[in-house]
Scaffold this motif. Structure first.
Motif, short mmCIF file in Angstrom:
data_model
loop_
_atom_site.label_atom_id
_atom_site.label_comp_id
_atom_site.label_asym_id
_atom_site.label_seq_id
_atom_site.Cartn_x
_atom_site.Cartn_y
_atom_site.Cartn_z
N VAL A 1 0.81 -1.22 0.00
CA VAL A 1 0.00 0.00 0.00
C VAL A 1 0.84 1.27 0.00
N ALA A 2 1.87 1.34 0.84
CA ALA A 2 2.64 2.58 0.96
C ALA A 2 3.25 3.03 -0.38
N PRO A 3 3.96 2.17 -1.10
CA PRO A 3 4.52 2.64 -2.37
C PRO A 3 3.44 3.02 -3.39
N VAL A 4 2.36 2.24 -3.43
CA VAL A 4 1.28 2.55 -4.38
C VAL A 4 0.67 3.90 -4.04
N ASP A 5 0.39 4.12 -2.76
CA ASP A 5 -0.22 5.37 -2.33
C ASP A 5 0.69 6.57 -2.64
N ILE A 6 1.96 6.47 -2.28
CA ILE A 6 2.89 7.58 -2.51
C ILE A 6 3.05 7.86 -4.00
N LEU A 7 3.18 6.81 -4.79
CA LEU A 7 3.33 6.99 -6.23
C LEU A 7 2.08 7.65 -6.83
N LYS A 8 0.91 7.18 -6.45
CA LYS A 8 -0.32 7.76 -7.00
C LYS A 8 -0.48 9.22 -6.58
N ARG A 9 -0.12 9.55 -5.35
CA ARG A 9 -0.18 10.94 -4.90
C ARG A 9 0.77 11.81 -5.71
N ALA A 10 1.86 11.23 -6.20
CA ALA A 10 2.84 11.96 -7.01
C ALA A 10 2.45 12.00 -8.49
N GLY A 11 1.29 11.44 -8.81
CA GLY A 11 0.82 11.47 -10.19
C GLY A 11 1.29 10.33 -11.06
N VAL A 12 1.86 9.30 -10.44
CA VAL A 12 2.35 8.14 -11.18
C VAL A 12 1.21 7.13 -11.31
N ALA A 13 0.99 6.63 -12.49
CA ALA A 13 0.00 5.57 -12.70
C ALA A 13 0.59 4.26 -12.17
N VAL A 14 -0.23 3.47 -11.48
CA VAL A 14 0.24 2.21 -10.90
C VAL A 14 -0.78 1.12 -11.20
N ASP A 15 -0.30 -0.01 -11.68
CA ASP A 15 -1.14 -1.20 -11.88
C ASP A 15 -0.64 -2.29 -10.94
N ILE A 16 -1.57 -2.82 -10.13
CA ILE A 16 -1.26 -3.94 -9.26
C ILE A 16 -1.67 -5.21 -9.98
N TYR A 17 -0.71 -6.11 -10.17
CA TYR A 17 -0.96 -7.37 -10.85
C TYR A 17 -0.98 -8.51 -9.84
#
Length: 162
Positions: free
Chosen positions: A17-33
Protein backbone atom coordinates in the motif's frame (compact mmCIF):
# COMPACT_ATOMS: atom_id res chain seq x y z
CA UNK A 1 5.29 7.59 -15.58
CA UNK A 2 3.74 4.18 -14.90
CA UNK A 3 4.72 1.47 -12.41
CA UNK A 4 3.81 -2.20 -12.03
CA UNK A 5 3.41 -3.97 -8.66
CA UNK A 6 3.44 -7.78 -8.50
CA UNK A 7 1.62 -9.57 -5.67
CA UNK A 8 0.61 -13.04 -4.60
CA UNK A 9 -1.14 -14.05 -1.41
CA UNK A 10 0.75 -13.48 1.82
CA UNK A 11 2.23 -10.08 0.92
CA UNK A 12 3.07 -7.53 3.60
CA UNK A 13 0.21 -5.06 3.37
CA UNK A 14 2.17 -1.92 4.25
CA UNK A 15 4.83 -2.78 1.68
CA UNK A 16 2.18 -2.94 -1.01
CA UNK A 17 0.00 0.00 0.00
CA UNK A 18 2.64 2.58 0.96
CA UNK A 19 4.52 2.64 -2.37
CA UNK A 20 1.28 2.55 -4.38
CA UNK A 21 -0.22 5.37 -2.33
CA UNK A 22 2.89 7.58 -2.51
CA UNK A 23 3.33 6.99 -6.23
CA UNK A 24 -0.32 7.76 -7.00
CA UNK A 25 -0.18 10.94 -4.90
CA UNK A 26 2.84 11.96 -7.01
CA UNK A 27 0.82 11.47 -10.19
CA UNK A 28 2.35 8.14 -11.18
CA UNK A 29 0.00 5.57 -12.70
CA UNK A 30 0.24 2.21 -10.90
CA UNK A 31 -1.14 -1.20 -11.88
CA UNK A 32 -1.26 -3.94 -9.26
CA UNK A 33 -0.96 -7.37 -10.85
CA UNK A 34 -2.07 -10.57 -9.15
CA UNK A 35 0.19 -13.52 -9.91
CA UNK A 36 -2.63 -15.81 -8.79
CA UNK A 37 -5.72 -16.72 -10.79
CA UNK A 38 -7.78 -14.27 -8.73
CA UNK A 39 -8.07 -10.52 -8.48
CA UNK A 40 -8.66 -10.68 -4.72
CA UNK A 41 -5.46 -11.22 -2.78
CA UNK A 42 -5.06 -11.84 0.95
CA UNK A 43 -2.19 -10.16 2.75
CA UNK A 44 -0.02 -11.68 5.46
CA UNK A 45 -2.29 -10.10 8.10
CA UNK A 46 -5.55 -11.26 6.47
CA UNK A 47 -6.40 -7.97 4.78
CA UNK A 48 -7.87 -8.45 1.32
CA UNK A 49 -6.81 -6.35 -1.66
CA UNK A 50 -8.21 -6.18 -5.16
CA UNK A 51 -5.65 -6.29 -7.97
CA UNK A 52 -6.11 -4.15 -11.07
CA UNK A 53 -5.04 -6.98 -13.36
CA UNK A 54 -4.29 -10.69 -13.30
CA UNK A 55 -1.01 -11.86 -14.76
CA UNK A 56 -1.76 -14.50 -17.39
CA UNK A 57 -1.16 -17.96 -15.98
CA UNK A 58 0.56 -19.25 -19.08
CA UNK A 59 2.93 -16.87 -20.79
CA UNK A 60 4.75 -19.27 -23.12
CA UNK A 61 6.16 -17.49 -26.15
CA UNK A 62 5.10 -14.23 -24.54
CA UNK A 63 7.30 -11.24 -25.26
CA UNK A 64 8.11 -9.92 -21.81
CA UNK A 65 9.51 -6.81 -23.44
CA UNK A 66 5.90 -5.84 -24.19
CA UNK A 67 5.22 -5.54 -20.46
CA UNK A 68 8.46 -3.71 -19.73
CA UNK A 69 7.79 -1.34 -22.65
CA UNK A 70 4.51 -0.29 -21.02
CA UNK A 71 5.95 0.50 -17.57
CA UNK A 72 8.83 2.49 -16.12
CA UNK A 73 9.47 0.05 -13.30
CA UNK A 74 8.33 -2.93 -11.27
CA UNK A 75 7.94 -3.27 -7.49
CA UNK A 76 7.99 -6.53 -5.50
CA UNK A 77 6.62 -6.01 -1.97
CA UNK A 78 7.75 -8.51 0.64
CA UNK A 79 5.92 -10.62 3.17
CA UNK A 80 5.77 -14.36 3.38
CA UNK A 81 4.91 -16.43 1.51
CA UNK A 82 4.58 -13.66 -1.13
CA UNK A 83 8.33 -13.10 -1.50
CA UNK A 84 8.97 -16.79 -2.11
CA UNK A 85 5.95 -17.11 -4.40
CA UNK A 86 7.30 -14.27 -6.54
CA UNK A 87 10.84 -15.69 -6.51
CA UNK A 88 9.59 -19.10 -7.61
CA UNK A 89 7.33 -17.76 -10.38
CA UNK A 90 9.03 -17.94 -13.78
CA UNK A 91 6.75 -15.20 -15.13
CA UNK A 92 7.92 -12.83 -12.40
CA UNK A 93 11.55 -13.71 -13.09
CA UNK A 94 11.11 -13.01 -16.80
CA UNK A 95 9.41 -9.69 -16.07
CA UNK A 96 12.11 -8.60 -13.61
CA UNK A 97 14.85 -9.51 -16.10
CA UNK A 98 13.09 -7.63 -18.92
CA UNK A 99 13.01 -4.48 -16.76
CA UNK A 100 16.57 -5.01 -15.54
CA UNK A 101 17.94 -5.51 -19.05
CA UNK A 102 16.36 -2.23 -20.13
CA UNK A 103 17.82 -0.43 -17.09
CA UNK A 104 14.32 0.32 -15.81
CA UNK A 105 13.59 0.54 -12.10
CA UNK A 106 13.32 -2.77 -10.27
CA UNK A 107 12.44 -2.50 -6.59
CA UNK A 108 12.05 -5.13 -3.88
CA UNK A 109 11.17 -4.69 -0.24
CA UNK A 110 11.92 -6.79 2.86
CA UNK A 111 12.13 -10.48 1.84
CA UNK A 112 11.56 -9.89 -1.88
CA UNK A 113 15.18 -9.07 -2.79
CA UNK A 114 15.48 -12.88 -2.76
CA UNK A 115 14.17 -12.75 -6.34
CA UNK A 116 17.00 -10.42 -7.35
CA UNK A 117 19.49 -12.62 -5.51
CA UNK A 118 18.29 -15.76 -7.29
CA UNK A 119 18.54 -14.01 -10.66
CA UNK A 120 22.12 -12.94 -9.89
CA UNK A 121 21.42 -9.26 -10.39
CA UNK A 122 22.72 -8.20 -6.97
CA UNK A 123 26.27 -9.27 -7.84
CA UNK A 124 28.53 -6.26 -7.50
CA UNK A 125 25.62 -4.12 -6.28
CA UNK A 126 24.86 -2.44 -2.97
CA UNK A 127 21.64 -3.83 -1.47
CA UNK A 128 19.64 -4.49 1.67
CA UNK A 129 16.84 -6.82 2.74
CA UNK A 130 15.12 -8.06 5.83
CA UNK A 131 17.82 -9.82 7.91
CA UNK A 132 18.42 -13.38 6.77
CA UNK A 133 16.36 -13.14 3.58
CA UNK A 134 19.35 -12.99 1.25
CA UNK A 135 22.96 -14.06 1.57
CA UNK A 136 25.05 -10.90 2.08
CA UNK A 137 27.71 -12.48 -0.12
CA UNK A 138 25.31 -12.35 -3.09
CA UNK A 139 25.80 -8.56 -3.21
CA UNK A 140 28.75 -6.33 -3.82
CA UNK A 141 27.92 -4.60 -0.53
CA UNK A 142 25.18 -5.65 1.86
CA UNK A 143 24.01 -2.87 4.19
CA UNK A 144 21.52 -2.47 7.00
CA UNK A 145 20.29 0.83 5.56
CA UNK A 146 16.52 1.26 5.39
CA UNK A 147 16.59 1.67 1.60
CA UNK A 148 19.34 1.39 -0.98
CA UNK A 149 19.52 2.42 -4.61
CA UNK A 150 22.30 1.16 -6.86
CA UNK A 151 21.64 2.20 -10.42
CA UNK A 152 18.20 0.93 -11.40
CA UNK A 153 17.99 -1.50 -8.45
CA UNK A 154 16.16 -0.37 -5.32
CA UNK A 155 15.97 -2.54 -2.20
CA UNK A 156 14.22 -1.86 1.09
CA UNK A 157 14.90 -3.49 4.44
CA UNK A 158 11.39 -3.67 5.90
CA UNK A 159 7.88 -2.26 6.00
CA UNK A 160 9.34 0.90 7.53
CA UNK A 161 11.27 1.49 4.31
CA UNK A 162 8.29 0.98 2.04
Amino acid sequence: MKMMVLLSNGFEEVEAVAPVDILKRAGVAVDIYSTTRHDILRGAHNIDFIADKILPEIMKNFDYDVISDNYDGVILPGGLPNAHNLRDDERVNEIVMAFYNKSKVIAAICASPCTFEMLGILEGKKATSYPGCINPESCGEYTQDAAVRDGNIVTGRSAGAA
